[in-house]
Design a protein around this motif. Sequence first.
Motif, mmCIF file in Angstrom:
data_model
loop_
_atom_site.group_PDB
_atom_site.id
_atom_site.type_symbol
_atom_site.label_atom_id
_atom_site.label_comp_id
_atom_site.label_asym_id
_atom_site.label_seq_id
_atom_site.Cartn_x
_atom_site.Cartn_y
_atom_site.Cartn_z
ATOM 1 N N LEU A 78 7.115 0.376 9.673
ATOM 2 C CA LEU A 78 6.652 1.143 8.465
ATOM 3 C C LEU A 78 8.028 1.683 8.433
ATOM 4 O O LEU A 78 8.655 2.669 9.209
ATOM 5 C CB LEU A 78 5.769 2.132 8.973
ATOM 6 C CG LEU A 78 4.511 1.312 9.730
ATOM 7 C CD1 LEU A 78 3.455 2.644 10.130
ATOM 8 C CD2 LEU A 78 3.739 0.608 8.632
ATOM 9 N N SER A 111 6.262 -2.518 5.878
ATOM 10 C CA SER A 111 5.831 -1.817 4.576
ATOM 11 C C SER A 111 7.007 -1.115 4.586
ATOM 12 O O SER A 111 7.747 -0.516 5.303
ATOM 13 C CB SER A 111 4.501 -1.331 4.729
ATOM 14 O OG SER A 111 4.652 0.024 5.783
ATOM 15 N N LYS A 150 4.196 -5.232 2.505
ATOM 16 C CA LYS A 150 3.383 -4.506 1.670
ATOM 17 C C LYS A 150 4.510 -3.108 1.091
ATOM 18 O O LYS A 150 5.284 -2.640 1.786
ATOM 19 C CB LYS A 150 2.299 -3.787 2.301
ATOM 20 C CG LYS A 150 1.187 -4.588 2.736
ATOM 21 C CD LYS A 150 0.071 -5.006 1.742
ATOM 22 C CE LYS A 150 -0.875 -5.818 1.967
ATOM 23 N NZ LYS A 150 -1.805 -6.114 0.916
ATOM 24 N N GLU A 151 4.524 -3.039 -0.216
ATOM 25 C CA GLU A 151 5.070 -1.857 -0.936
ATOM 26 C C GLU A 151 4.121 -0.781 -1.200
ATOM 27 O O GLU A 151 2.969 -1.157 -1.805
ATOM 28 C CB GLU A 151 6.011 -2.301 -1.986
ATOM 29 C CG GLU A 151 5.449 -3.097 -2.744
ATOM 30 C CD GLU A 151 6.433 -3.561 -3.863
ATOM 31 O OE1 GLU A 151 5.915 -3.580 -5.111
ATOM 32 O OE2 GLU A 151 7.242 -4.459 -3.396
ATOM 33 N N TYR A 152 4.610 0.427 -1.198
ATOM 34 C CA TYR A 152 3.759 1.596 -1.871
ATOM 35 C C TYR A 152 4.346 2.453 -2.668
ATOM 36 O O TYR A 152 5.733 2.746 -2.362
ATOM 37 C CB TYR A 152 3.124 2.294 -0.502
ATOM 38 C CG TYR A 152 2.255 1.305 0.430
ATOM 39 C CD1 TYR A 152 1.113 1.016 0.268
ATOM 40 C CD2 TYR A 152 2.971 0.750 1.565
ATOM 41 C CE1 TYR A 152 0.282 0.190 1.021
ATOM 42 C CE2 TYR A 152 2.022 -0.136 2.373
ATOM 43 C CZ TYR A 152 0.637 -0.031 2.000
ATOM 44 O OH TYR A 152 0.264 -1.016 3.209
ATOM 45 N N ILE A 157 3.784 7.668 5.533
ATOM 46 C CA ILE A 157 2.864 6.833 5.946
ATOM 47 C C ILE A 157 1.546 7.208 5.195
ATOM 48 O O ILE A 157 1.036 8.180 5.266
ATOM 49 C CB ILE A 157 2.316 6.649 7.274
ATOM 50 C CG1 ILE A 157 3.512 6.121 8.182
ATOM 51 C CG2 ILE A 157 1.228 5.573 7.621
ATOM 52 C CD1 ILE A 157 3.455 6.183 9.473
ATOM 53 N N SER A 158 1.247 6.531 4.116
ATOM 54 C CA SER A 158 0.012 6.847 3.238
ATOM 55 C C SER A 158 -1.344 6.339 3.885
ATOM 56 O O SER A 158 -1.422 5.607 4.442
ATOM 57 C CB SER A 158 0.216 6.443 1.963
ATOM 58 O OG SER A 158 -0.071 4.912 1.899
ATOM 59 N N ASN A 175 -1.608 2.886 3.213
ATOM 60 C CA ASN A 175 -1.020 2.081 4.370
ATOM 61 C C ASN A 175 -1.451 1.984 5.442
ATOM 62 O O ASN A 175 -1.330 0.976 6.497
ATOM 63 C CB ASN A 175 0.419 2.897 4.259
ATOM 64 C CG ASN A 175 1.727 1.771 4.929
ATOM 65 O OD1 ASN A 175 1.406 1.005 5.507
ATOM 66 N ND2 ASN A 175 2.751 2.469 5.114
ATOM 67 N N ASP A 217 -4.408 -0.521 5.645
ATOM 68 C CA ASP A 217 -3.686 -1.720 5.639
ATOM 69 C C ASP A 217 -3.235 -2.280 7.126
ATOM 70 O O ASP A 217 -3.390 -3.422 7.193
ATOM 71 C CB ASP A 217 -2.641 -1.990 4.445
ATOM 72 C CG ASP A 217 -3.254 -1.923 3.083
ATOM 73 O OD1 ASP A 217 -4.413 -2.172 2.927
ATOM 74 O OD2 ASP A 217 -2.399 -1.761 2.105
#
Length: 215
Positions: free
Chosen positions: A133, A158, A188-190, A196-197, A200, A203
Motif C-alpha cells: 500500500l 495500491s 488499484k488506484e484511489y 488507507i481508505s 482500500n 479491497d
Amino acid sequence: MKSQMTYEVRKPSKIDPNKKYPALFLMHGIGSNEQDMISIVDGLENHFFIFSIRGHLSQPPGYAYFTIQGFGKPDREVFDQGINQLNRFIDYAVEQYPVDSNFLYLLGFSQGAVVSMTIGLSLGNRIKGIVALSGYIPSFVKENYHIKPVDHVSLFISHGEFDNILPYEWGVESYEYFSSLGSQVTFKEYQEGHSISPVNKQDFTNWLLDDLTKN
C-alpha cells in the motif's frame, strides 16, 4: 530461539494442534509502530496467524525499518540490515509458531510496503502473496539485489492518485516491475492521498481471502 524484533501476534480463537495456519506479516510506515497496523486487519486473525513487526530503528514518535538519504533513496547499508532482520524474523515465526510455510503473506504501508516488496523479491516464491500500500521499490534493489523468481507470487498493489509523499507513478512502476517478472498483480488506484481508505481496506481484505483459496 528468540526474535531480535519486537512484534505483536494475533491468532485464531480456536487453534487446532494438528493444523498449520497461513501467516500474515505486517510492516508499518515510518514513525509508526506495530499497533498501528493491527487495526487495519481486524477480523483476519480468524484466517491467519498475524505478526505485526516493529521497526528496529527509533523514529519519533515511533519507529522505522530504514533511514533515508534522499527522496526515494534509502540508506543502502541501513536498508540491507533491516531487510536481513525481517527475513530472519520470518524464519523465526515459521519455526516458533504453527505456521504453514506455503502460505506466507506480507502486508505493508508506505515504508512497510517498500520492505514488503523487497522481501518478496529477495525470498521469491517462498512468499505466496504481498499487499503493498503506497510504496515503491528502491532502484538499488532492482539493480543490485539477487532477485529470486516471483512467478508464483501474487500481489495487491495500491496507491493514492493524490499522494504527496510517495508519488502515484511509483506505485505504477511497482506494478509494472512485478508484472514483468511474471507475478500476478492486482493494481488499484484511489482518489486519496498517502493513506488507507475504507474502500482500500475492504479491497485488500477481499483480495487476501480470495488468494488464500488459490493453489
